[in-house]
Design an enzyme around this catalytic site. Sequence first.
Site, PDB file in Angstrom:
ATOM      1  N   ASN A  32      -2.513   5.544   0.835  1.00  0.00           N
ATOM      2  CA  ASN A  32      -3.445   4.890  -0.071  1.00  0.00           C
ATOM      3  C   ASN A  32      -4.344   3.998   0.771  1.00  0.00           C
ATOM      4  OD1 ASN A  32      -2.233   6.054  -2.324  1.00  0.00           O
ATOM      5  ND2 ASN A  32      -0.728   4.410  -2.477  1.00  0.00           N
ATOM      6  N   ASP A  60      11.138   2.548   0.992  1.00  0.00           N
ATOM      7  CA  ASP A  60      10.258   1.838   0.069  1.00  0.00           C
ATOM      8  C   ASP A  60      11.127   1.223  -1.025  1.00  0.00           C
ATOM      9  OD1 ASP A  60       6.992   2.288  -1.043  1.00  0.00           O
ATOM     10  OD2 ASP A  60       8.527   1.432  -2.337  1.00  0.00           O
ATOM     11  N   ILE A  61      10.915  -0.065  -1.252  1.00  0.00           N
ATOM     12  CA  ILE A  61      11.730  -0.796  -2.222  1.00  0.00           C
ATOM     13  C   ILE A  61      11.591  -0.216  -3.639  1.00  0.00           C
ATOM     14  CG2 ILE A  61      10.117  -2.616  -2.977  1.00  0.00           C
ATOM     15  CD1 ILE A  61      12.308  -4.642  -2.210  1.00  0.00           C
ATOM     16  N   GLN A  97      -3.774   0.969  -2.930  1.00  0.00           N
ATOM     17  CA  GLN A  97      -3.106   0.253  -1.828  1.00  0.00           C
ATOM     18  C   GLN A  97      -2.809  -1.172  -2.269  1.00  0.00           C
ATOM     19  OE1 GLN A  97      -5.226   0.135   1.940  1.00  0.00           O
ATOM     20  NE2 GLN A  97      -3.522  -0.896   2.979  1.00  0.00           N
ATOM     21  N   HIS A 127       3.274   6.865   3.301  1.00  0.00           N
ATOM     22  CA  HIS A 127       4.410   7.156   2.421  1.00  0.00           C
ATOM     23  C   HIS A 127       4.954   8.545   2.762  1.00  0.00           C
ATOM     24  CE1 HIS A 127       3.597   4.040  -0.765  1.00  0.00           C
ATOM     25  NE2 HIS A 127       2.382   4.126  -0.259  1.00  0.00           N
ATOM     26  N   HIS A 164       0.142   1.888   6.059  1.00  0.00           N
ATOM     27  CA  HIS A 164       1.445   2.555   5.946  1.00  0.00           C
ATOM     28  C   HIS A 164       1.270   3.977   5.442  1.00  0.00           C
ATOM     29  CE1 HIS A 164       0.571   0.304   2.264  1.00  0.00           C
ATOM     30  NE2 HIS A 164       1.130   1.304   1.608  1.00  0.00           N
TER      31      HIS A 164
HETATM   32  P1  AMP Z   1       0.828   1.034  -1.469  1.00  0.00           P
HETATM   33  O1  AMP Z   1       0.753   0.961  -2.957  1.00  0.00           O
HETATM   34  O2  AMP Z   1       0.365   2.330  -0.891  1.00  0.00           O
HETATM   35  O3  AMP Z   1       0.163  -0.169  -0.803  1.00  0.00           O
HETATM   36  O4  AMP Z   1       2.374   0.964  -1.116  1.00  0.00           O
HETATM   37  C1  AMP Z   1       3.045  -0.217  -0.857  1.00  0.00           C
HETATM   38  C2  AMP Z   1       4.496   0.087  -1.036  1.00  0.00           C
HETATM   39  O5  AMP Z   1       5.241  -0.949  -0.434  1.00  0.00           O
HETATM   40  C3  AMP Z   1       4.943   0.155  -2.499  1.00  0.00           C
HETATM   41  O6  AMP Z   1       5.406   1.489  -2.765  1.00  0.00           O
HETATM   42  C4  AMP Z   1       6.059  -0.882  -2.590  1.00  0.00           C
HETATM   43  O7  AMP Z   1       7.149  -0.439  -3.371  1.00  0.00           O
HETATM   44  C5  AMP Z   1       6.437  -1.071  -1.141  1.00  0.00           C
HETATM   45  N1  AMP Z   1       6.984  -2.376  -0.800  1.00  0.00           N
HETATM   46  C6  AMP Z   1       6.480  -3.586  -1.100  1.00  0.00           C
HETATM   47  N2  AMP Z   1       7.263  -4.559  -0.593  1.00  0.00           N
HETATM   48  C7  AMP Z   1       8.270  -3.945   0.060  1.00  0.00           C
HETATM   49  C8  AMP Z   1       9.411  -4.390   0.790  1.00  0.00           C
HETATM   50  N3  AMP Z   1       9.663  -5.693   0.974  1.00  0.00           N
HETATM   51  N4  AMP Z   1      10.249  -3.478   1.324  1.00  0.00           N
HETATM   52  C9  AMP Z   1      10.014  -2.158   1.145  1.00  0.00           C
HETATM   53  N5  AMP Z   1       8.953  -1.671   0.475  1.00  0.00           N
HETATM   54  C10 AMP Z   1       8.093  -2.547  -0.065  1.00  0.00           C
END
Ligand code: AMP
Length: 133
Positions: free
Chosen positions: A85, A29-30, A92, A100, A98
Amino acid sequence: MSCIFCEIVKGKIPCYKIYEDEHTLAFLDIGQEGFGHTLVIPKSHSESFINSNLEELTYCIKTAEKISKHYIQNCGFSGVNILINNGESAGQSVMHFHIHIIPRKNGDNILNWKIPKDETSLEEVRKMLEVKE
Ligand code: AMP
Ligand code: ZN
């Protein structure tokens, strides 16, 4: 509409890949909320947990289990938090399902749930939420 996680699956956006198989992809996760914070996604697009079919969910759960075991058995962690989420109100932000994985160590104190205690009686809650098939 373009989906950032579908773009990652297609290789059009780079990711820090941890694992890949026919049906799933796992990458860092970024946001790195916790060292090693990892996402597991299905390669085929579905919006969220409740919109995914059982087969895709199963593939993702199996991958999440495999990575969790690897983190605990080989990478020095003693536990993991698994978090999904579902929906904007639940936090979300990427509308591609996805899971986590947040690797944990004793005493790391990295997850600080700020969910206020609800005072409704459990029987009242049960009556409102019971599944009636
Ligand atoms: P959520 O809030 O459950 O939808 O989680 C989405 C997650 O995706 C967040 O924790 C972001 O940091 C992660 N995210 C968004 N864009 C990227 C990306 N390009 N590469 C890796 N993680 C990402
Ligand atoms: Zn997608």
